[in-house]
Design a protein around this motif. Sequence first.
Motif, PDB file in Angstrom:
ATOM      1  N   GLU A  20       0.555  -1.002   0.080  1.00 16.53           N
ATOM      2  CA  GLU A  20      -0.135  -0.111  -0.055  1.00 16.53           C
ATOM      3  C   GLU A  20       0.904   1.230   0.093  1.00 16.53           C
ATOM      4  O   GLU A  20       0.790   2.259  -0.620  1.00 16.53           O
ATOM      5  CB  GLU A  20      -0.920   0.134   1.155  1.00 16.53           C
ATOM      6  N   PHE A  21       1.916   1.205   0.989  1.00 17.45           N
ATOM      7  CA  PHE A  21       3.081   2.448   0.713  1.00 17.45           C
ATOM      8  C   PHE A  21       3.660   2.683  -0.424  1.00 17.45           C
ATOM      9  O   PHE A  21       3.471   3.714  -0.891  1.00 17.45           O
ATOM     10  CB  PHE A  21       3.997   1.982   1.915  1.00 17.45           C
ATOM     11  N   LEU A  22       3.996   1.532  -1.131  1.00 17.18           N
ATOM     12  CA  LEU A  22       4.606   1.736  -2.451  1.00 17.18           C
ATOM     13  C   LEU A  22       3.528   2.455  -3.476  1.00 17.18           C
ATOM     14  O   LEU A  22       4.049   3.157  -4.535  1.00 17.18           O
ATOM     15  CB  LEU A  22       5.018   0.380  -3.011  1.00 17.18           C
ATOM     16  N   LYS A  23       2.438   2.034  -3.526  1.00 17.06           N
ATOM     17  CA  LYS A  23       1.347   2.852  -4.182  1.00 17.06           C
ATOM     18  C   LYS A  23       1.236   4.177  -4.136  1.00 17.06           C
ATOM     19  O   LYS A  23       0.820   4.856  -5.214  1.00 17.06           O
ATOM     20  CB  LYS A  23      -0.024   1.900  -4.135  1.00 17.06           C
ATOM     21  N   SER A  24       1.392   4.429  -2.851  1.00 20.62           N
ATOM     22  CA  SER A  24       1.121   5.949  -2.610  1.00 20.62           C
ATOM     23  C   SER A  24       2.049   7.060  -2.628  1.00 20.62           C
ATOM     24  O   SER A  24       2.090   8.125  -2.866  1.00 20.62           O
ATOM     25  CB  SER A  24       0.556   6.232  -1.300  1.00 20.62           C
ATOM     26  N   ASN A  25       3.448   6.313  -2.420  1.00 21.96           N
ATOM     27  CA  ASN A  25       4.805   7.035  -2.367  1.00 21.96           C
ATOM     28  C   ASN A  25       5.053   7.632  -3.779  1.00 21.96           C
ATOM     29  O   ASN A  25       5.443   8.992  -3.577  1.00 21.96           O
ATOM     30  CB  ASN A  25       5.857   6.394  -1.691  1.00 21.96           C
ATOM     31  N   GLU A  26       4.691   7.231  -4.665  1.00 19.98           N
ATOM     32  CA  GLU A  26       5.138   7.898  -5.932  1.00 19.98           C
ATOM     33  C   GLU A  26       4.398   9.030  -6.161  1.00 19.98           C
ATOM     34  O   GLU A  26       4.800  10.111  -6.964  1.00 19.98           O
ATOM     35  CB  GLU A  26       4.915   6.929  -7.155  1.00 19.98           C
ATOM     36  N   GLU A  27       3.038   9.179  -5.822  1.00 21.08           N
ATOM     37  CA  GLU A  27       2.311  10.261  -6.074  1.00 21.08           C
ATOM     38  C   GLU A  27       2.749  11.364  -5.030  1.00 21.08           C
ATOM     39  O   GLU A  27       2.687  12.449  -5.473  1.00 21.08           O
ATOM     40  CB  GLU A  27       0.669   9.986  -5.743  1.00 21.08           C
ATOM     41  N   ILE A  28       3.125  11.142  -3.794  1.00 19.65           N
ATOM     42  CA  ILE A  28       3.787  12.093  -2.901  1.00 19.65           C
ATOM     43  C   ILE A  28       4.957  12.717  -3.736  1.00 19.65           C
ATOM     44  O   ILE A  28       4.990  13.885  -3.420  1.00 19.65           O
ATOM     45  CB  ILE A  28       3.882  11.540  -1.488  1.00 19.65           C
ATOM     46  N   ILE A  29       5.812  11.762  -4.043  1.00 15.65           N
ATOM     47  CA  ILE A  29       7.107  12.236  -4.453  1.00 15.65           C
ATOM     48  C   ILE A  29       6.989  13.209  -5.751  1.00 15.65           C
ATOM     49  O   ILE A  29       7.432  14.288  -5.826  1.00 15.65           O
ATOM     50  CB  ILE A  29       8.177  11.181  -4.627  1.00 15.65           C
ATOM     51  N   GLN A  38      13.191  19.778  -3.393  1.00 15.99           N
ATOM     52  CA  GLN A  38      14.182  19.115  -3.688  1.00 15.99           C
ATOM     53  C   GLN A  38      14.666  17.923  -2.845  1.00 15.99           C
ATOM     54  O   GLN A  38      15.397  17.057  -3.441  1.00 15.99           O
ATOM     55  CB  GLN A  38      15.598  20.115  -3.767  1.00 15.99           C
ATOM     56  N   VAL A  39      13.784  17.932  -1.809  1.00 15.48           N
ATOM     57  CA  VAL A  39      14.098  16.678  -0.886  1.00 15.48           C
ATOM     58  C   VAL A  39      12.602  16.364  -0.591  1.00 15.48           C
ATOM     59  O   VAL A  39      11.764  17.299   0.081  1.00 15.48           O
ATOM     60  CB  VAL A  39      15.125  16.949   0.293  1.00 15.48           C
ATOM     61  N   VAL A  40      12.380  15.001  -0.319  1.00 16.40           N
ATOM     62  CA  VAL A  40      11.365  14.528   0.248  1.00 16.40           C
ATOM     63  C   VAL A  40      11.699  13.804   1.585  1.00 16.40           C
ATOM     64  O   VAL A  40      12.345  12.756   1.454  1.00 16.40           O
ATOM     65  CB  VAL A  40      10.633  13.499  -0.650  1.00 16.40           C
ATOM     66  N   VAL A  41      10.919  14.083   2.634  1.00 19.63           N
ATOM     67  CA  VAL A  41      11.036  13.451   4.006  1.00 19.63           C
ATOM     68  C   VAL A  41      10.191  12.434   4.211  1.00 19.63           C
ATOM     69  O   VAL A  41       8.950  12.978   4.765  1.00 19.63           O
ATOM     70  CB  VAL A  41      11.489  14.432   4.981  1.00 19.63           C
ATOM     71  N   MET A  42      10.292  11.099   4.056  1.00 18.77           N
ATOM     72  CA  MET A  42       9.145  10.160   4.135  1.00 18.77           C
ATOM     73  C   MET A  42       9.310   9.214   5.492  1.00 18.77           C
ATOM     74  O   MET A  42      10.148   8.821   5.712  1.00 18.77           O
ATOM     75  CB  MET A  42       9.262   9.278   2.898  1.00 18.77           C
ATOM     76  N   PRO A  43       8.099   9.583   6.355  1.00 22.17           N
ATOM     77  CA  PRO A  43       8.070   8.573   7.281  1.00 22.17           C
ATOM     78  C   PRO A  43       7.753   6.997   7.009  1.00 22.17           C
ATOM     79  O   PRO A  43       7.113   7.156   5.774  1.00 22.17           O
ATOM     80  CB  PRO A  43       6.819   9.028   8.071  1.00 22.17           C
ATOM     81  N   THR A  44       8.554   5.805   7.352  1.00 26.36           N
ATOM     82  CA  THR A  44       8.294   4.895   6.825  1.00 26.36           C
ATOM     83  C   THR A  44       6.916   4.044   7.460  1.00 26.36           C
ATOM     84  O   THR A  44       6.674   4.167   8.520  1.00 26.36           O
ATOM     85  CB  THR A  44       9.446   3.978   7.253  1.00 26.36           C
ATOM     86  N   PRO A  45       6.524   2.827   6.843  1.00 22.12           N
ATOM     87  CA  PRO A  45       5.516   1.950   7.335  1.00 22.12           C
ATOM     88  C   PRO A  45       5.879   1.546   8.785  1.00 22.12           C
ATOM     89  O   PRO A  45       7.105   1.101   9.040  1.00 22.12           O
ATOM     90  CB  PRO A  45       5.179   1.015   6.676  1.00 22.12           C
ATOM     91  N   MET A  46       4.918   1.615   9.920  1.00 21.60           N
ATOM     92  CA  MET A  46       5.613   1.479  11.263  1.00 21.60           C
ATOM     93  C   MET A  46       4.975  -0.055  11.786  1.00 21.60           C
ATOM     94  O   MET A  46       5.726  -0.484  12.479  1.00 21.60           O
ATOM     95  CB  MET A  46       4.669   2.346  12.113  1.00 21.60           C
ATOM     96  N   HIS A  47       4.075  -0.810  11.072  1.00 21.89           N
ATOM     97  CA  HIS A  47       3.564  -2.055  11.513  1.00 21.89           C
ATOM     98  C   HIS A  47       4.650  -2.923  11.617  1.00 21.89           C
ATOM     99  O   HIS A  47       4.895  -3.889  12.275  1.00 21.89           O
ATOM    100  CB  HIS A  47       2.449  -2.478  10.763  1.00 21.89           C
ATOM    101  N   GLN A  48       5.326  -3.078  10.412  1.00 16.77           N
ATOM    102  CA  GLN A  48       6.373  -3.899  10.081  1.00 16.77           C
ATOM    103  C   GLN A  48       7.524  -3.902  11.094  1.00 16.77           C
ATOM    104  O   GLN A  48       8.124  -4.934  11.613  1.00 16.77           O
ATOM    105  CB  GLN A  48       7.119  -3.946   8.690  1.00 16.77           C
ATOM    106  N   LEU A  49       8.060  -2.398  11.180  1.00 19.23           N
ATOM    107  CA  LEU A  49       8.972  -2.069  12.148  1.00 19.23           C
ATOM    108  C   LEU A  49       8.923  -2.276  13.549  1.00 19.23           C
ATOM    109  O   LEU A  49       9.638  -3.075  14.302  1.00 19.23           O
ATOM    110  CB  LEU A  49       9.356  -0.583  11.942  1.00 19.23           C
TER     111      LEU A  49
END
Length: 260
Positions: A20-29, A38-49
């Motif tokens: 799900e994260f992969l689907k949305s991150n391209e649009e955000i970037i 020039q820089v995108v600061v992305m929080p990563t998925p938390m459930h897996q971590l």
Amino acid sequence: MSSKLVLSIPHIDVDVSIKEFLKSNEEIIRSSKERGAQVVVMPTPMHQLLDVLRGVKRFSTYWSTMSELINEFLDLSTRTLLYILFTPMIYRAGNRRYLVTGLVVPQGKVYYSKKVVAESSLTSVSFSKEIELLDIGGIKICPLIGSDIFFPEIPRLCNYLGSDMILSIQIPNLIGVREDVLKSVLITRALENSIPTINLGSYMKGENVVPTVLVSSSGDVVEMYNGLEPSIFLVEITKRNVNMNRNVIRYLKNLIKYLV
């Protein structure tokens, strides 16, 4: 070398699968690039971590999915020519695992900055006891995960090492920090060091929200958002002139080694 840098700070749902994260991150970037970042600061998925930190999931399974995410970031960075900073993540170096902030650069490389000090809720990972700045075209960012921001010596050393911004990263559902306390600490660190200080926000199910907080070098709260809807904030960071006192740097480095 750049004298200014525009950062995109997304406030997003991190209680999602990697797919799900992969689907949305391209649009955000892509949206961030269109808005001049020039820089995108992305929080990563938390459930897996969180599953790995709690011993529910094997690190090898986690790393397999995170490798897919990093490869996606590498591809997007190359195609858009944007730097992508992502955090937090568990990274293995030798026999040890660290909580890190990663930086993907358009040249196809990834750099990591480790969490500095230990804390009771994170016994399954190691800590560096050293400050590792991330350099983006001459603009330096100091990422501080969890309790790192609460030790004044750590941001102070970031300042003397030439950091142009402090980035605080809190982990929802693991390290609980009251919103008013976090805000107060961010303002204090900004004022103590005359440096812009940002808390990277995100949210999970059950109204578990880490606020996005943008504090100027003069201690003014430019933005504070704790919503359960995605949003993107743009921040311009300017290169600072810092007098690097070697004696103070040496003193702070030695002091940080003894922080618990």
